[in-house]
Design a protein around this motif. Structure first.
Motif, PDB file in Angstrom:
ATOM      1  N   UNK A  57       0.827  -1.216   0.000  1.00  0.00           N
ATOM      2  CA  UNK A  57       0.000   0.000   0.000  1.00  0.00           C
ATOM      3  C   UNK A  57       0.856   1.258   0.000  1.00  0.00           C
ATOM      4  N   UNK A  58       2.034   1.197   0.600  1.00  0.00           N
ATOM      5  CA  UNK A  58       2.891   2.380   0.660  1.00  0.00           C
ATOM      6  C   UNK A  58       3.382   2.765  -0.739  1.00  0.00           C
ATOM      7  N   UNK A  59       3.834   1.783  -1.502  1.00  0.00           N
ATOM      8  CA  UNK A  59       4.342   2.069  -2.840  1.00  0.00           C
ATOM      9  C   UNK A  59       3.321   1.844  -3.933  1.00  0.00           C
ATOM     10  N   UNK A  60       2.120   1.349  -3.560  1.00  0.00           N
ATOM     11  CA  UNK A  60       1.060   0.997  -4.503  1.00  0.00           C
ATOM     12  C   UNK A  60       1.556   0.000  -5.552  1.00  0.00           C
ATOM     13  N   UNK A  61       2.428  -0.889  -5.126  1.00  0.00           N
ATOM     14  CA  UNK A  61       2.933  -1.930  -6.023  1.00  0.00           C
ATOM     15  C   UNK A  61       2.073  -3.178  -5.883  1.00  0.00           C
ATOM     16  N   UNK A  62       1.396  -3.537  -6.951  1.00  0.00           N
ATOM     17  CA  UNK A  62       0.525  -4.706  -6.994  1.00  0.00           C
ATOM     18  C   UNK A  62       0.941  -5.553  -8.186  1.00  0.00           C
ATOM     19  N   UNK A  63       1.107  -6.847  -7.973  1.00  0.00           N
ATOM     20  CA  UNK A  63       1.469  -7.686  -9.103  1.00  0.00           C
ATOM     21  C   UNK A  63       2.029  -9.022  -8.705  1.00  0.00           C
ATOM     22  N   UNK A  64       2.758  -9.630  -9.639  1.00  0.00           N
ATOM     23  CA  UNK A  64       3.296 -10.964  -9.400  1.00  0.00           C
ATOM     24  C   UNK A  64       4.554 -11.186 -10.219  1.00  0.00           C
ATOM     25  N   UNK A  97       7.047  -9.262  -2.944  1.00  0.00           N
ATOM     26  CA  UNK A  97       7.076  -7.812  -2.822  1.00  0.00           C
ATOM     27  C   UNK A  97       8.437  -7.230  -3.188  1.00  0.00           C
ATOM     28  N   UNK A  98       9.497  -7.997  -2.944  1.00  0.00           N
ATOM     29  CA  UNK A  98      10.831  -7.539  -3.355  1.00  0.00           C
ATOM     30  C   UNK A  98      10.891  -7.375  -4.869  1.00  0.00           C
ATOM     31  N   UNK A  99      10.370  -8.360  -5.575  1.00  0.00           N
ATOM     32  CA  UNK A  99      10.377  -8.314  -7.037  1.00  0.00           C
ATOM     33  C   UNK A  99       9.553  -7.144  -7.555  1.00  0.00           C
ATOM     34  N   UNK A 100       8.394  -6.914  -6.941  1.00  0.00           N
ATOM     35  CA  UNK A 100       7.538  -5.822  -7.384  1.00  0.00           C
ATOM     36  C   UNK A 100       8.210  -4.471  -7.170  1.00  0.00           C
ATOM     37  N   UNK A 101       8.906  -4.331  -6.053  1.00  0.00           N
ATOM     38  CA  UNK A 101       9.545  -3.053  -5.738  1.00  0.00           C
ATOM     39  C   UNK A 101      10.657  -2.720  -6.729  1.00  0.00           C
ATOM     40  N   UNK A 102      11.524  -3.685  -7.007  1.00  0.00           N
ATOM     41  CA  UNK A 102      12.619  -3.390  -7.939  1.00  0.00           C
ATOM     42  C   UNK A 102      12.099  -3.274  -9.367  1.00  0.00           C
TER      43      UNK A 102
END
Length: 321
Positions: free
Chosen positions: A59-66, A297-302
């Protein structure tokens, strides 16, 4: 929709950017503002491949995915990397596919960054000797990322096939660090920080080989049955992880809990140390261990950082979808 090809990733994401993204993810997870969905990882019954999905929402970075991908052991014969993956990012407000990003290099960078974050927050400040167990594709990334976190003066390493340590020796030379191939007994006796990065299903590093004050980053165990260190070692360490649920089910802690050497309640999140809600290392003699299981979440962030940089530098491919 934006496409960021694998070929441009190396010119976009630095180890430093990966470190920042992963550190933020761990902090968000500990603050309960980000969470991973259940992992799917299966043998597909073809080409000896393991295939799976890791996904989540921050929610902080609004990163959603896989991230979708896995391990194809025969790829080296085809001139391909054994680990193959792709990251899919979705708009958190609409659900539309935002981007597709090549995930091979990103996986290596985020895994190395996780170990580096653990060293930055848990290793002794006076750590001088870095030990590496393993010499596969990921090992060089680990060496570069972790070496930057302390004033290391030399590197010692072990691999079942010592001749495969040549690549690590070259990386150490690039970093200006003396390098030596040693036995596991010598590695444990000399190292202040130890990174294990293998695909082993049997414990390699033994309890008796690790001296007080060491920090271990165990990065290879991410599947049921895998094991890099003896379960008894976890009984005398302060254990941290990226996500407790994964640590106890498919990480290094799975064996220690099964053997009764460790309780789930004894495991802390590395993000809590980053946020200041856990004190981290308690003394110079304490052994700390980071069980790096790898979270989606690590993958989504990078991947999200890669998308932003690709757009900024004009190398993103935009398509109607």
């Amino acid at each position: 929709m934006i496409i960021v090809p694998e070929a441009v990733i190396a010119d976009l994401i630095t180890p430093e950017a990966s470190f920042d993204a992963v550190e933020q993810v761990f902090a968000s997870m500990a603050a309960k503002s980000a969470y991973n969905f259940p992992v799917i990882r299966e043998a597909i019954g073809h080409a000896d491949a393991l295939y799976g999905f890791k996904s989540g929402f921050d929610r902080a970075g609004l990163n959603l995915g896989l991230k979708s991908g896995g391990y194809w052991p025969g790829n080296a014969e085809r001139g391909l990397t054994n680990h193959q993956s792709t990251v899919f990012l979705f708009d958190a407000d609409t659900g539309k596919c935002r981007a597709v990003v090549g995930g091979n290099l990103l996986t290596a960078l985020r895994t190395a960054a996780a170990a580096a974050v653990s060293v930055a927050h848990l290793a002794r400040k006076d750590a001088k000797v870095l030990g590496i167990v393993g010499a596969g594709h990921q090992a060089a990334f680990q060496l570069r990322a972790v070496a930057a976190q302390r004033g290391f003066e030399r590197v010692v390493a072990w691999n079942r096939s010592p001749e495969k340590l040549d690549r690590l020796a070259k990386v150490a030379a690039e970093l200006g660090l003396p390098f030596e191939s040693v036995s596991l007994d010598d590695l444990g006796a000399q190292s202040d920080v130890i990174v294990t990065i293998t695909s082993s299903f049997d414990a390699i590093l033994r309890d008796a080989q690790v001296r007080p004050g060491t920090h271990l980053a165990c990065m290879g165990t991410d599947t049921k049955g895998k094991q890099e260190v003896e379960a008894a070692l976890l009984a005398r360490t302060r254990v941290f992880t990226d996500e407790i649920a994964q640590s106890v089910s498919l990480g290094e802690a799975q064996h220690a809990i099964a053997d009764g050497h460790l309780r789930e309640a004894d495991i802390a999140e590395l993000g809590a140390v980053i946020n200041g809600t856990h004190p981290g290392r308690a003394s110079a003699d304490e052994i700390t261990l980071f069980d790096g299981t790898g979270v989606g979440l690590q993958d989504l962030a990078v991947a999200s950082a890669a998308v932003d940089l690709a757009v900024e530098k004009g190398v993103a491919v935009e398509v109607e979808f």
